[in-house]
Design an enzyme around this catalytic site. Structure first.
Site, PDB file in Angstrom:
ATOM      1  N   PHE A 116      52.767  45.625  34.737  1.00 23.28           N
ATOM      2  CA  PHE A 116      51.802  46.348  35.564  1.00 23.28           C
ATOM      3  C   PHE A 116      52.295  46.283  37.010  1.00 23.28           C
ATOM      4  CE2 PHE A 116      47.118  47.418  34.695  1.00 23.28           C
ATOM      5  CZ  PHE A 116      47.415  48.128  33.558  1.00 23.28           C
ATOM      6  N   GLN A 229      39.777  50.229  47.249  1.00 27.97           N
ATOM      7  CA  GLN A 229      41.089  50.588  46.714  1.00 27.97           C
ATOM      8  C   GLN A 229      41.124  52.031  46.203  1.00 27.97           C
ATOM      9  OE1 GLN A 229      42.635  48.885  42.772  1.00 27.97           O
ATOM     10  NE2 GLN A 229      44.086  48.112  44.262  1.00 27.97           N
ATOM     11  N   HIS A 231      43.117  54.374  43.718  1.00 24.28           N
ATOM     12  CA  HIS A 231      44.058  54.302  42.597  1.00 24.28           C
ATOM     13  C   HIS A 231      44.968  55.513  42.655  1.00 24.28           C
ATOM     14  CE1 HIS A 231      45.704  54.052  38.594  1.00 24.28           C
ATOM     15  NE2 HIS A 231      45.109  52.881  38.411  1.00 24.28           N
ATOM     16  N   LEU A 241      40.251  58.226  35.477  1.00 19.00           N
ATOM     17  CA  LEU A 241      41.439  57.385  35.619  1.00 19.00           C
ATOM     18  C   LEU A 241      42.498  57.678  34.574  1.00 19.00           C
ATOM     19  CD1 LEU A 241      42.511  54.740  37.155  1.00 19.00           C
ATOM     20  CD2 LEU A 241      41.990  53.643  34.998  1.00 19.00           C
ATOM     21  N   GLU A 244      47.236  52.756  34.732  1.00 14.94           N
ATOM     22  CA  GLU A 244      48.512  52.241  35.226  1.00 14.94           C
ATOM     23  C   GLU A 244      49.424  51.858  34.054  1.00 14.94           C
ATOM     24  OE1 GLU A 244      47.865  49.857  38.638  1.00 14.94           O
ATOM     25  OE2 GLU A 244      49.497  48.491  38.162  1.00 14.94           O
ATOM     26  N   ARG A 275      49.305  49.316  44.172  1.00  7.71           N
ATOM     27  CA  ARG A 275      48.519  50.559  44.236  1.00  7.71           C
ATOM     28  C   ARG A 275      48.399  51.121  45.639  1.00  7.71           C
ATOM     29  NH1 ARG A 275      43.767  48.958  39.903  1.00  7.71           N
ATOM     30  NH2 ARG A 275      45.140  49.199  38.115  1.00  7.71           N
ATOM     31  N   HIS A 339      38.549  53.706  43.622  1.00  2.17           N
ATOM     32  CA  HIS A 339      38.627  53.052  42.318  1.00  2.17           C
ATOM     33  C   HIS A 339      37.972  51.688  42.257  1.00  2.17           C
ATOM     34  CE1 HIS A 339      40.255  52.024  38.437  1.00  2.17           C
ATOM     35  NE2 HIS A 339      40.958  51.034  38.925  1.00  2.17           N
ATOM     36  N   ARG A 374      43.881  44.947  45.212  1.00  5.85           N
ATOM     37  CA  ARG A 374      43.832  44.311  43.896  1.00  5.85           C
ATOM     38  C   ARG A 374      45.019  44.745  43.045  1.00  5.85           C
ATOM     39  NH1 ARG A 374      42.022  45.774  38.650  1.00  5.85           N
ATOM     40  NH2 ARG A 374      41.148  47.773  39.286  1.00  5.85           N
TER      41      ARG A 374
HETATM   42  C1  LIG Z   1      38.242  53.725  34.948  1.00  5.27           C
HETATM   43  C2  LIG Z   1      38.517  52.303  35.280  1.00  5.27           C
HETATM   44  C3  LIG Z   1      39.518  51.606  34.620  1.00  5.27           C
HETATM   45  C4  LIG Z   1      39.756  50.272  34.904  1.00  5.27           C
HETATM   46  N1  LIG Z   1      40.749  49.614  34.232  1.00  5.27           N
HETATM   47  C5  LIG Z   1      40.955  48.305  34.489  1.00  5.27           C
HETATM   48  C6  LIG Z   1      41.937  47.572  33.765  1.00  5.27           C
HETATM   49  O1  LIG Z   1      42.615  48.095  32.888  1.00  5.27           O
HETATM   50  N2  LIG Z   1      42.097  46.269  34.071  1.00  5.27           N
HETATM   51  C7  LIG Z   1      41.373  45.631  35.017  1.00  5.27           C
HETATM   52  O2  LIG Z   1      41.562  44.443  35.244  1.00  5.27           O
HETATM   53  N3  LIG Z   1      40.413  46.315  35.707  1.00  5.27           N
HETATM   54  C8  LIG Z   1      40.189  47.612  35.468  1.00  5.27           C
HETATM   55  N4  LIG Z   1      39.224  48.284  36.167  1.00  5.27           N
HETATM   56  C9  LIG Z   1      38.294  47.529  37.012  1.00  5.27           C
HETATM   57  C10 LIG Z   1      37.305  46.752  36.145  1.00  5.27           C
HETATM   58  O3  LIG Z   1      37.087  47.442  34.947  1.00  5.27           O
HETATM   59  C11 LIG Z   1      35.957  46.544  36.829  1.00  5.27           C
HETATM   60  O4  LIG Z   1      36.157  46.019  38.104  1.00  5.27           O
HETATM   61  C12 LIG Z   1      35.108  45.584  36.031  1.00  5.27           C
HETATM   62  O5  LIG Z   1      35.033  45.956  34.690  1.00  5.27           O
HETATM   63  C13 LIG Z   1      33.713  45.496  36.624  1.00  5.27           C
HETATM   64  O6  LIG Z   1      32.950  44.689  35.787  1.00  5.27           O
HETATM   65  P1  LIG Z   1      31.544  44.172  36.261  1.00  5.27           P
HETATM   66  O7  LIG Z   1      30.993  43.367  35.139  1.00  5.27           O
HETATM   67  O8  LIG Z   1      31.640  43.534  37.592  1.00  5.27           O
HETATM   68  O9  LIG Z   1      30.672  45.508  36.462  1.00  5.27           O
HETATM   69  P2  LIG Z   1      30.287  46.689  35.448  1.00  5.27           P
HETATM   70  O10 LIG Z   1      31.028  46.639  34.188  1.00  5.27           O
HETATM   71  O11 LIG Z   1      30.320  47.945  36.255  1.00  5.27           O
HETATM   72  O12 LIG Z   1      28.793  46.362  35.077  1.00  5.27           O
HETATM   73  C14 LIG Z   1      27.755  46.504  36.014  1.00  5.27           C
HETATM   74  C15 LIG Z   1      26.445  46.230  35.316  1.00  5.27           C
HETATM   75  O13 LIG Z   1      25.421  46.168  36.289  1.00  5.27           O
HETATM   76  C16 LIG Z   1      24.314  46.932  35.861  1.00  5.27           C
HETATM   77  N5  LIG Z   1      23.587  47.375  37.052  1.00  5.27           N
HETATM   78  C17 LIG Z   1      24.066  47.996  38.147  1.00  5.27           C
HETATM   79  N6  LIG Z   1      23.069  48.191  39.042  1.00  5.27           N
HETATM   80  C18 LIG Z   1      21.946  47.679  38.489  1.00  5.27           C
HETATM   81  C19 LIG Z   1      20.600  47.579  38.915  1.00  5.27           C
HETATM   82  N7  LIG Z   1      20.162  48.046  40.104  1.00  5.27           N
HETATM   83  N8  LIG Z   1      19.716  47.011  38.071  1.00  5.27           N
HETATM   84  C20 LIG Z   1      20.095  46.546  36.852  1.00  5.27           C
HETATM   85  N9  LIG Z   1      21.362  46.609  36.413  1.00  5.27           N
HETATM   86  C21 LIG Z   1      22.268  47.155  37.226  1.00  5.27           C
HETATM   87  C22 LIG Z   1      24.909  48.045  35.029  1.00  5.27           C
HETATM   88  O14 LIG Z   1      23.929  48.514  34.140  1.00  5.27           O
HETATM   89  C23 LIG Z   1      26.032  47.284  34.313  1.00  5.27           C
HETATM   90  O15 LIG Z   1      25.512  46.644  33.175  1.00  5.27           O
HETATM   91  C24 LIG Z   1      38.991  49.624  35.896  1.00  5.27           C
HETATM   92  C25 LIG Z   1      38.004  50.318  36.578  1.00  5.27           C
HETATM   93  C26 LIG Z   1      37.776  51.658  36.295  1.00  5.27           C
HETATM   94  C27 LIG Z   1      36.740  52.376  37.082  1.00  5.27           C
END
Ligand SMILES: Cc1cc2nc3c(=O)[nH]c(=O)nc-3n(C[C@H](O)[C@H](O)[C@H](O)COP(=O)(O)OP(=O)(O)OC[C@H]3O[C@@H](n4cnc5c(N)ncnc54)[C@H](O)[C@@H]3O)c2cc1C
Length: 561
Positions: A116, A229, A231, A241, A244, A275, A339, A374
């Site tokens: 990566f 960031q 992407h 997306l 990568e 990135r 991103h 990141r």
């Molecule tokens: C398209 C894409 C591809 C990616 N690919 C990779 C990858 O291959 N490898 C990597 O390391 N990272 C990757 N990333 C980054 C990574 O996926 C995210 O940073 C990470 O998954 C975020 O996880 P999280 O649990 O913090 O938030 P999320 O998975 O976004 O979860 C947020 C949660 O909060 C809840 N929520 C939000 N607001 C409220 C509210 N007001 N009240 C109640 N609930 C709420 C939502 O319902 C959800 O359940 C990618 C990001 C994107 C956008």
């Protein structure tokens, strides 16, 4: 009060579910609360993989992982947090595997690892190109197995503070309507990123930065908010997306002349540079007229149909469906898109914020392992390792404290605010403000930043905040009132945008995602090797402060790829 728990986790993506599992296993009565069904959380969209120095594809170790991460962060990452991440990552990945995560395999049956960007070794474990999908399902199974109470389709709006500590959350019940208060001895914020602040973004509609703003409103500082960031490979025109993982498998980036333009910008790492470097290179090519309709091209053709179908099947499907391009035969048009937010709620190594009882983990937090940029694959790892640590710490605190109190005045104030919002019939609908915010953030606070554009954006946001005071929610109903929650989300995003611009103006240097080639083209370690910290003052204005970066082993060096 609807209910009480020892630990309440707000958000049920990878960070939230991992935190809840750990808090449960520590013996706490834990609940999850999420505005969408847990497996629909944006973590499920993660494609490329998760970084851990398993050493299955080369000689690798946590120290190499840590160095790559420190360098990738443009030396703004806190090195103690980075060391924790890289040390704990291998066991945390094996734990996921033991729970049933079906990682892709090497020929001899070990977890496969792909190269990566900016990683010195192939370190990214993956499940084809649906890694996030696999992880949310595995974690959800563990949540269900433990029978962890889940307040599904509950929209968290306010944190309950009493006796100088966080004691719960007031949420809008989307399914049945009405405000519900869930008391808790500790609350863990895991609400993900805020990419919806921008028009061109890889983030889902739910990524509106809610918890960051909720924390801000109770005086908890946000760290490095200017660090959004971009992407380099988002599909034109949707912003979806393109992982990568494509470049990890050997795809090229070409300009309109058919040249691999990264020769000019990152001659050693080429398409596997970090990135920020690649996004700036693409934007420069586009700005200097060597783009094609505002895009550059991602060429997979030389990988061949077999490899594309086996390892990048999802990418082919996305490209066919949303751009009518078959990457087996044609290059994919891509451009930089918003991103990932490196900034977020400031926490210690156990996810604790400056407020007793309040923790944060995942993308909404800033511990900070990513600093100014990141590395791909490190975000999923952060959600798991720091979700686990926050869950453990929040449970430990909750199990040694007994009381939960929610002052009636806090609930009454929120009821009043809701009534006022719903009663308003004259004013402006939220969508126009939201669109204007997203378009102007893209124009004025994007890949490259200029002083006058940031100042202009500050004025625009002030104007939008004034208009927001008269925002009108048309739907006055109780059931699935998304009109209401979208209006509240807009308020959250306006708060965050203001912090980003104030922090961006104050950082008079170029570092990672914050690129100011016109006035401050260089990194300035003497004056800016420190985090921005933003809070709201009593006058409603953003206050800016600074916090030192934690250094352990690595002194800043020039960053080349
Ligand atoms: C398209 C894409 C591809 C990616 N690919 C990779 C990858 O291959 N490898 C990597 O390391 N990272 C990757 N990333 C980054 C990574 O996926 C995210 O940073 C990470 O998954 C975020 O996880 P999280 O649990 O913090 O938030 P999320 O998975 O976004 O979860 C947020 C949660 O909060 C809840 N929520 C939000 N607001 C409220 C509210 N007001 N009240 C109640 N609930 C709420 C939502 O319902 C959800 O359940 C990618 C990001 C994107 C956008």
């Amino acid at each position: 009060m609807e209910a009480t728990h020892d630990v309440l986790v707000v958000g049920a993506g990878c960070a939230g579910m991992r935190a809840a599992i750990e808090a449960f296993d520590e013996g706490a009565d834990v609940a999850l609360l999420s505005k969408i069904h847990p497996v629909r959380s944006h973590s499920g969209a993660a494609e490329g993989g998760i970084n851990a120095a398993l050493g299955n594809a080369s000689e690798d170790d946590p120290e190499k992982h840590a160095f790559d991460t420190v360098k990738g962060s443009d030396y703004l990452g806190d090195q103690d947090a980075i060391e924790v991440l890289c040390e704990e990552a291998p066991d945390d990945v094996y734990q996921l595997e033991n729970w049933g995560a079906v990682f892709s395999r090497t020929d001899d049956g070990r977890i496969a690892q792909r190269p990566f960007g900016a990683a010195g070794e192939p370190r990214t474990a993956y499940a084809a190109d649906i890694t996030g999908h696999v992880l949310v399902h595995v974690l959800y199974e563990q949540v269900v197995k433990r029978d962890i109470r889940t307040y599904e389709e509950f929209f968290a709006w306010k944190l309950v503070i009493d006796d100088d500590r966080c004691q719960g959350v007031i949420a809008w019940d989307l399914l049945n309507g009405g405000l519900k208060t869930i008391g808790a001895k500790t609350v863990i914020l895991c609400t993900g990123g805020a990419g919806r602040l921008y028009t061109g973004t890889t983030n889902a509609y739910a990524c509106t930065g809610d918890a960051m703003s909720m924390a801000l409103s109770v005086g908890v500082p946000l760290k490095d908010m200017e660090m959004m960031q971009f992407h380099p490979t988002t599909l034109a025109p949707t912003g979806i997306l393109i992982t990568e993982g494509c470049r990890g498998e050997g795809a090229y980036l070409l300009n309109s002349e058919g040249k691999r333009f990264l020769e000019r910008y990152a001659p050693n790492a080429m398409e596997l540079a970090s990135r920020d470097v690649i996004s700036r290179a693409e934007q420069t090519e586009i700005d200097e007229g060597r783009g094609i309709d505002g895009n550059v091209l991602l060429d997979l053709r030389h990988l061949g149909a077999d490899k594309i179908n086996e390892r990048l099947h999802g990418t082919r499907e996305l490209s066919l469906t949303y751009a009518a391009v078959d990457p087996i035969h044609e290059p994919i048009p891509v451009r930089p898109g918003a991103h990932y937010h490196m900034g977020g709620v400031d926490t210690d190594l156990d996810g604790l914020t400056s407020l007793t009882g309040l923790y944060a983990a995942g993308e909404c937090a800033c511990v900070s392992v990513h600093g100014a940029n990141r590395l791909g694959g490190n975000a999923l790892m952060e959600t798991i390792t720091f979700g686990k640590r926050a869950g453990r710490a929040a449970a430990e605190w909750a199990l040694t404290h007994t009381t939960i109190s929610v002052p009636p005045a806090v609930e009454a104030d929120t009821e009043r605010e809701l009534k006022e919002l719903l009663a308003r019939s004259e004013g402006e609908r939220p969508w126009a403000i939201r669109d204007e915010l997203a378009i102007t953030m893209h124009e004025n606070f994007g890949v490259f930043r200029r002083e006058e554009q940031m100042l202009e954006q500050g004025r625009i946001i002030e104007g939008l905040r004034e208009r927001y005071k008269r925002v009108v929610v048309d739907d006055k109903g109780q059931i699935f009132n998304n009109d209401l929650t979208q209006a509240i989300e807009l308020g959250f995003m306006l708060d965050l945008a203001q912090c980003m611009v104030v922090a961006g103006l104050a950082r008079k240097e170029s570092r990672g995602a914050h690129a100011r080639p016109h006035d401050y083209p260089d990194r300035d370690d003497e004056n800016f090797l420190k985090h921005t910290m933003t809070t709201f003052g009593p006058d409603g204005e953003v206050r800016l402060d600074w916090k030192p970066v934690t250094m352990t082993k690595w002194q800043p060096k020039e960053r080349t790829y």
